[in-house]
Design an enzyme around this catalytic site. Structure first.
Site, PDB file in Angstrom:
ATOM      1  N   CYS A   1       0.921  -1.201  -0.116  1.00 44.35           N
ATOM      2  CA  CYS A   1      -0.102  -0.167   0.299  1.00 44.35           C
ATOM      3  C   CYS A   1       0.952   1.185  -0.318  1.00 44.35           C
ATOM      4  O   CYS A   1       1.629   1.507   0.423  1.00 44.35           O
ATOM      5  CB  CYS A   1      -1.237   0.141   1.276  1.00 44.35           C
ATOM      6  SG  CYS A   1      -2.127  -1.257   1.231  1.00 44.35           S
TER       7      CYS A   1
ATOM      8  N   ARG B   1       5.788  -0.699  -4.466  1.00 43.43           N
ATOM      9  CA  ARG B   1       5.430  -1.321  -3.070  1.00 43.43           C
ATOM     10  C   ARG B   1       4.227  -2.526  -3.083  1.00 43.43           C
ATOM     11  O   ARG B   1       4.897  -2.957  -2.210  1.00 43.43           O
ATOM     12  CB  ARG B   1       4.254   0.202  -1.680  1.00 43.43           C
ATOM     13  CG  ARG B   1       5.989   1.285  -1.383  1.00 43.43           C
ATOM     14  CD  ARG B   1       5.352   2.163  -0.890  1.00 43.43           C
ATOM     15  NE  ARG B   1       4.417   1.484   0.532  1.00 43.43           N
ATOM     16  CZ  ARG B   1       4.895   1.788   1.625  1.00 43.43           C
ATOM     17  NH1 ARG B   1       6.732   2.292   1.109  1.00 43.43           N
ATOM     18  NH2 ARG B   1       5.029   1.112   2.815  1.00 43.43           N
TER      19      ARG B   1
ATOM     20  N   TRP C   1      -2.506  -2.718  -1.219  1.00 42.52           N
ATOM     21  CA  TRP C   1      -2.716  -4.189  -1.777  1.00 42.52           C
ATOM     22  C   TRP C   1      -4.196  -5.168  -0.824  1.00 42.52           C
ATOM     23  O   TRP C   1      -3.335  -4.884   0.282  1.00 42.52           O
ATOM     24  CB  TRP C   1      -1.442  -4.359  -0.963  1.00 42.52           C
ATOM     25  CG  TRP C   1      -0.363  -5.620  -1.358  1.00 42.52           C
ATOM     26  CD1 TRP C   1      -0.001  -6.154  -2.261  1.00 42.52           C
ATOM     27  CD2 TRP C   1      -0.551  -6.663  -1.027  1.00 42.52           C
ATOM     28  NE1 TRP C   1       0.362  -7.083  -3.031  1.00 42.52           N
ATOM     29  CE2 TRP C   1      -0.199  -7.561  -1.380  1.00 42.52           C
ATOM     30  CE3 TRP C   1      -0.730  -7.056   0.658  1.00 42.52           C
ATOM     31  CZ2 TRP C   1       0.302  -8.836  -0.836  1.00 42.52           C
ATOM     32  CZ3 TRP C   1      -1.060  -8.249   1.273  1.00 42.52           C
ATOM     33  CH2 TRP C   1      -0.383  -9.432   0.349  1.00 42.52           C
TER      34      TRP C   1
ATOM     35  N   ASN D   1      -2.970   2.929   5.461  1.00 43.40           N
ATOM     36  CA  ASN D   1      -2.182   1.562   5.257  1.00 43.40           C
ATOM     37  C   ASN D   1      -1.825   0.510   6.592  1.00 43.40           C
ATOM     38  O   ASN D   1      -1.255   0.581   8.008  1.00 43.40           O
ATOM     39  CB  ASN D   1      -0.559   1.537   4.844  1.00 43.40           C
ATOM     40  CG  ASN D   1      -0.406   2.420   3.737  1.00 43.40           C
ATOM     41  OD1 ASN D   1      -1.381   2.361   3.155  1.00 43.40           O
ATOM     42  ND2 ASN D   1       1.223   2.898   3.594  1.00 43.40           N
ATOM     43  N   GLY D   2      -1.943  -1.300   6.152  1.00 44.50           N
ATOM     44  CA  GLY D   2      -2.108  -1.356   7.903  1.00 44.50           C
ATOM     45  C   GLY D   2      -3.400  -2.063   7.183  1.00 44.50           C
ATOM     46  O   GLY D   2      -4.080  -2.625   7.181  1.00 44.50           O
TER      47      GLY D   2
ATOM     48  N   GLU E   1      18.572 -18.269  -2.347  1.00 43.37           N
ATOM     49  CA  GLU E   1      18.281 -16.649  -2.286  1.00 43.37           C
ATOM     50  C   GLU E   1      18.269 -16.405  -4.391  1.00 43.37           C
ATOM     51  O   GLU E   1      16.888 -15.773  -4.977  1.00 43.37           O
ATOM     52  CB  GLU E   1      19.494 -15.842  -2.211  1.00 43.37           C
ATOM     53  CG  GLU E   1      19.405 -14.337  -3.895  1.00 43.37           C
ATOM     54  CD  GLU E   1      17.592 -13.767  -3.046  1.00 43.37           C
ATOM     55  OE1 GLU E   1      17.799 -12.397  -2.902  1.00 43.37           O
ATOM     56  OE2 GLU E   1      17.157 -13.959  -1.226  1.00 43.37           O
TER      57      GLU E   1
ATOM     58  N   LYS F   1      14.417 -15.709  -5.991  1.00 42.00           N
ATOM     59  CA  LYS F   1      14.504 -14.676  -7.300  1.00 42.00           C
ATOM     60  C   LYS F   1      13.929 -15.521  -7.856  1.00 42.00           C
ATOM     61  O   LYS F   1      12.624 -14.433  -8.628  1.00 42.00           O
ATOM     62  CB  LYS F   1      16.136 -14.345  -7.094  1.00 42.00           C
ATOM     63  CG  LYS F   1      16.654 -13.477  -6.600  1.00 42.00           C
ATOM     64  CD  LYS F   1      16.146 -12.206  -6.784  1.00 42.00           C
ATOM     65  CE  LYS F   1      16.124 -11.553  -5.132  1.00 42.00           C
ATOM     66  NZ  LYS F   1      14.934 -12.563  -4.037  1.00 42.00           N
TER      67      LYS F   1
ATOM     68  N   GLU G   1       9.954 -15.482  -7.184  1.00 42.74           N
ATOM     69  CA  GLU G   1       9.482 -14.244  -7.078  1.00 42.74           C
ATOM     70  C   GLU G   1       8.830 -13.492  -8.526  1.00 42.74           C
ATOM     71  O   GLU G   1       7.651 -12.835  -8.661  1.00 42.74           O
ATOM     72  CB  GLU G   1      10.309 -13.152  -6.361  1.00 42.74           C
ATOM     73  CG  GLU G   1      10.491 -13.063  -5.317  1.00 42.74           C
ATOM     74  CD  GLU G   1      11.442 -12.242  -3.860  1.00 42.74           C
ATOM     75  OE1 GLU G   1      11.402 -11.913  -3.361  1.00 42.74           O
ATOM     76  OE2 GLU G   1      12.124 -12.055  -5.090  1.00 42.74           O
TER      77      GLU G   1
ATOM     78  N   HIS H   1      18.019 -37.532   0.956  1.00 41.17           N
ATOM     79  CA  HIS H   1      17.031 -38.415   1.971  1.00 41.17           C
ATOM     80  C   HIS H   1      15.706 -37.006   1.498  1.00 41.17           C
ATOM     81  O   HIS H   1      15.580 -36.285   1.838  1.00 41.17           O
ATOM     82  CB  HIS H   1      17.276 -36.943   3.357  1.00 41.17           C
ATOM     83  CG  HIS H   1      18.701 -36.863   3.429  1.00 41.17           C
ATOM     84  ND1 HIS H   1      18.657 -39.072   4.094  1.00 41.17           N
ATOM     85  CD2 HIS H   1      19.800 -36.779   3.847  1.00 41.17           C
ATOM     86  CE1 HIS H   1      19.924 -38.465   4.564  1.00 41.17           C
ATOM     87  NE2 HIS H   1      20.689 -37.588   4.979  1.00 41.17           N
TER      88      HIS H   1
ATOM     89  N   LYS I   1       7.191  -4.410  -2.253  1.00 41.22           N
ATOM     90  CA  LYS I   1       8.154  -4.357  -1.602  1.00 41.22           C
ATOM     91  C   LYS I   1       8.511  -4.038  -0.059  1.00 41.22           C
ATOM     92  O   LYS I   1       9.299  -5.103   0.399  1.00 41.22           O
ATOM     93  CB  LYS I   1       8.934  -3.076  -1.727  1.00 41.22           C
ATOM     94  CG  LYS I   1      10.777  -2.774  -1.756  1.00 41.22           C
ATOM     95  CD  LYS I   1      11.034  -3.399  -2.545  1.00 41.22           C
ATOM     96  CE  LYS I   1      12.899  -3.105  -2.527  1.00 41.22           C
ATOM     97  NZ  LYS I   1      13.331  -4.068  -2.732  1.00 41.22           N
TER      98      LYS I   1
END
Length: 677
Positions: free
Chosen positions: A2, A33, A94, A121-122, A548, A552, A555, A571, A672
């Site tokens: 947001c 964001r 968002w 926001n929140g 990582e 990426k 994402e 395993h 973000k």
């Protein structure tokens, strides 16, 4: 997650078209964001008799822009009409409560007359209780959001005060009474037709900044903003801005106030008044606490940092900026003294706490996502140089299970934004348990930077792409320097420390060299474009690189990918191996190299489709029968090798995303800065 952007011009004439474009551009600066709908509110021609105008639209900001101008064209609204004073608010949403839809977008309204409007926001955790109360008092709700209770509660409080004969109730009194009833995390901006040309902002947990631009102040070449006065109601022309992020402010002004939790900022008549809200001291009356004094600070960033420059996407730009961002991260912190003095590091934010850290029972790294992976990459070197056990905690899991944190612990909180909701909750938990709390963030003035006892700013520069790249590598470097600082009093590892410091000095040029693999990674991406899955095996320092790299790809390219500890291959993961599944194996030179050679042999024996990353010159050692595709990277000291090794994986993820036709900078469903739980 947001974004809030508000603009108030005072004693300076602005046309409605100009005001709209300022608000739209502010939202564009906040796009990174993450959002799925957007909205805006401006004044109608007659502020006293006509309600504010509200426009809301599902989709991206350009959809909102088209919708606004389409609606304007269908009415007699004059875009050339001028206002000497005007307050406009806007928002990118968002979705958390309710699907992406105009009715759920912000600003949310108190009702048909738009008496009170709020962007938020929140998450309001007690919204259901408040909603039930308001329903009993005759309010109707149009959205599925938690936010709608806020403007309706404001109207209820305002109407009740007027019914009781209090005609002088102020905007700030109404808002203070509203937030007395709210639970959860929020950043809020209020606009009301009852208080034209005023705005109120407040926050608890979510970031919010005030920007101030004095239009008559002439700044000479030798002047400084350090003595800038806080805006007062002196009639001087000015523009005031509210934003979730400094990125939307820097093109207008560098003079900002980072609003703190519990503060209520009231903008009226060109002046700003700040009240400190204390929930325990405000009873049932519409009281107003005394105002507090705050100083403006200066943004240390330039407009160029938030532009793409010669690159097509922010992620591409930020990958290629890493030689410079790493140099900035280390600037002034590495000391290569003469032959008589040892090489060392200087971390000013930690120097007063190093003795306490060295006496710690253990060091606990806490983070989420990429920040967690960066801490994992640094864990081994911190353990080695400090001699202190290091444990890893995913922030949400630490809070969920209330894991043991002791007074003798040092807890290190890693977050690019410094506002990550789960990490903040873990920080609060650690503070309650008496641990020494260290922050590692990329954002000066962020919540984590303010709440921790000490910390290090990574100085990676503004990162706009949702998928973190340069912040990740700078985090690893900062934590390597943290290890060097903690272990600086130990003679036995002096040679090791000096080798790492030398490696840090040469690291930016090594990253510059590995970026030359860009076209090679693009060619590899073309081969993988139709694949559904990708496995990445790593070990030792490069287990984090595997996690990582897989993250990426997951994402941004929206391809299933999994980072796997190579020691766990037998395993379970080995069952997935066949001639079709692409597998990346990170096998650069370190203490685990021979073990990774064995992994490659076993995968090859099962006809695995291998892509091997190795140190320059090691191609023959890792390509069994010449059947593997090999990526050769420069060698650095082992604890810094993850910085080098992740770059080709970042490039691979970027090119895969572009070739697959997805949005690189705003991946589906992601944000973000994750400021909600």
């Amino acid at each position: 997650m947001c974004g809030i952007f508000a603009y108030l011009n005072y004693n300076v004439t602005r046309e409605r078209r100009y005001i709209l474009e300022v608000l739209f551009n502010g939202l564009r600066r906040l796009e990174y964001r993450g959002y799925d709908s957007a909205g805006i509110s401006i004044d109608s021609s007659n502020q006293t008799s006509d309600p504010p105008l509200v426009f809301r639209q599902e989709g991206n900001i350009e959809s909102l822009v088209k919708s606004v101008y389409h609606d304007v064209a269908a009415t007699d609204l004059n875009l050339e009409e001028s206002f000497s004073v005007h307050a406009g608010i806007s928002h990118t949403r968002w979705a958390t409560h309710g699907e992406p839809a105009p009715k759920n977008s912000h600003p949310q309204s108190s009702g048909a007359g738009n008496d009170f409007l709020v962007v938020h926001n929140g998450i309001i955790t007690n919204y259901e209780v408040l909603k039930e109360t308001l329903l009993r008092h005759g309010f109707t709700f149009e959205s599925e959001t938690d936010t709608e209770v806020i403007p309706k509660l404001a109207k209820f409080i305002f109407d009740k005060a007027n019914e009781e004969g209090d005609q002088s109730v102020t905007f700030s009194q109404v808002v203070l009474e509203v937030i007395r009833h709210l639970e959860g995390a929020y950043a809020l901006t209020f606009k009301s037709r009852h208080y034209p040309n005023e705005l109120i902002a407040c926050k608890r947990g979510s970031p919010l900044l005030l920007g101030v631009k004095d239009l008559e102040q002439k700044a000479s070449s030798g002047s400084s903003f350090s003595d800038a006065k806080f805006p007062s109601s002196n009639g001087q022309p000015k523009e005031l801005f509210l934003s979730s992020d400094a990125n939307a402010l820097v093109e207008h002004t560098k003079k900002v106030l980072v609003i703190e939790d519990g503060e209520v900022v009231h903008i009226k008549d060109g002046g700003v008044t700040i009240y400190k809200f204390d929930k325990g001291k405000n009873g049932g009356t519409l009281s107003r606490p005394a105002s507090v004094q705050r100083a403006l600070s200066i943004l240390e960033m330039e407009v160029e940092q938030i532009n793409k420059g010669k690159y097509e996407h922010y992620m591409q730009k930020e990958i290629h900026e890493q030689p410079e961002s790493l140099t900035t991260t280390m600037r002034g912190r590495l000391i290569r003294a003469g032959s008589c003095k040892p090489k060392t590091v200087l971390l000013g934010g930690l120097k007063d706490h190093l003795k306490t850290i060295r006496r710690s029972r253990r060091i606990v790294f806490v983070g989420c996502g990429t920040s967690y992976n960066a801490a994992l990459a640094a864990r081994s070197i911190v353990e080695e140089l400090s001699g202190i056990p290091v444990t890893m905690e995913i922030a949400s899991d630490l809070v969920d299970r209330q894991g043991p944190i002791y007074r003798e612990d040092t807890a290190v909180f890693v977050s690019q934004s410094g506002e990550t909701a789960d990490t903040l909750l873990a920080l609060e938990y650690a503070l309650e348990n008496g641990a020494l709390c260290v922050g590692i963030t990329n954002t000066v003035g962020s919540a984590i930077a303010r709440l921790t006892h000490c910390g290090v700013h990574i100085n990676a520069g503004c990162e706009i792409g949702v998928a973190s790249t340069k912040a990740y590598t700078s985090q690893i470097v900062v934590m390597a320097m943290l290890a060097l600082a903690i272990g600086a009093d130990t003679l036995s590892n002096q040679a090791r420390r000096e080798a790492i410091i030398d490696g840090l000095f040469y690291l930016p040029r090594k990253v510059k060299a590995v970026l030359k693999l860009d076209e090679e990674m693009k060619d590899l991406a073309k081969l993988l474009i139709a694949e559904q899955s990708l496995l990445v095996f790593g070990r030792g320092y490069n287990y984090a690189s595997a996690l990582e790299g897989a993250l990426k790809v997951k994402e941004v390219a929206l391809m299933h990918s999994e980072g796997i500890l190579a020691g766990e291959m037998k395993h379970g993961p080995l069952a997935l191996v066949d001639e079709n599944l692409p597998i990346v194996v990170i096998a650069t030179r370190d203490s685990c190299f021979s073990k990774q050679q064995s992994v490659i042999q076993q995968l090859h024996a099962r006809k695995g489709r291998l892509i091997v990353m190795c140190t320059e010159g090691d191609k023959a050692s890792v390509s069994v029968g010449g059947s593997s595709r090999v990526i050769e990277v420069p060698q650095v000291v082992d604890c810094l090798q993850p910085v080098i090794n992740v770059v080709p994986l970042q490039l691979l993820a970027y090119h895969l995303t572009v070739l697959r036709g997805y949005n690189v900078d705003q991946p589906r469903n992601l944000a973000k800065s994750v400021t909600t739980q």
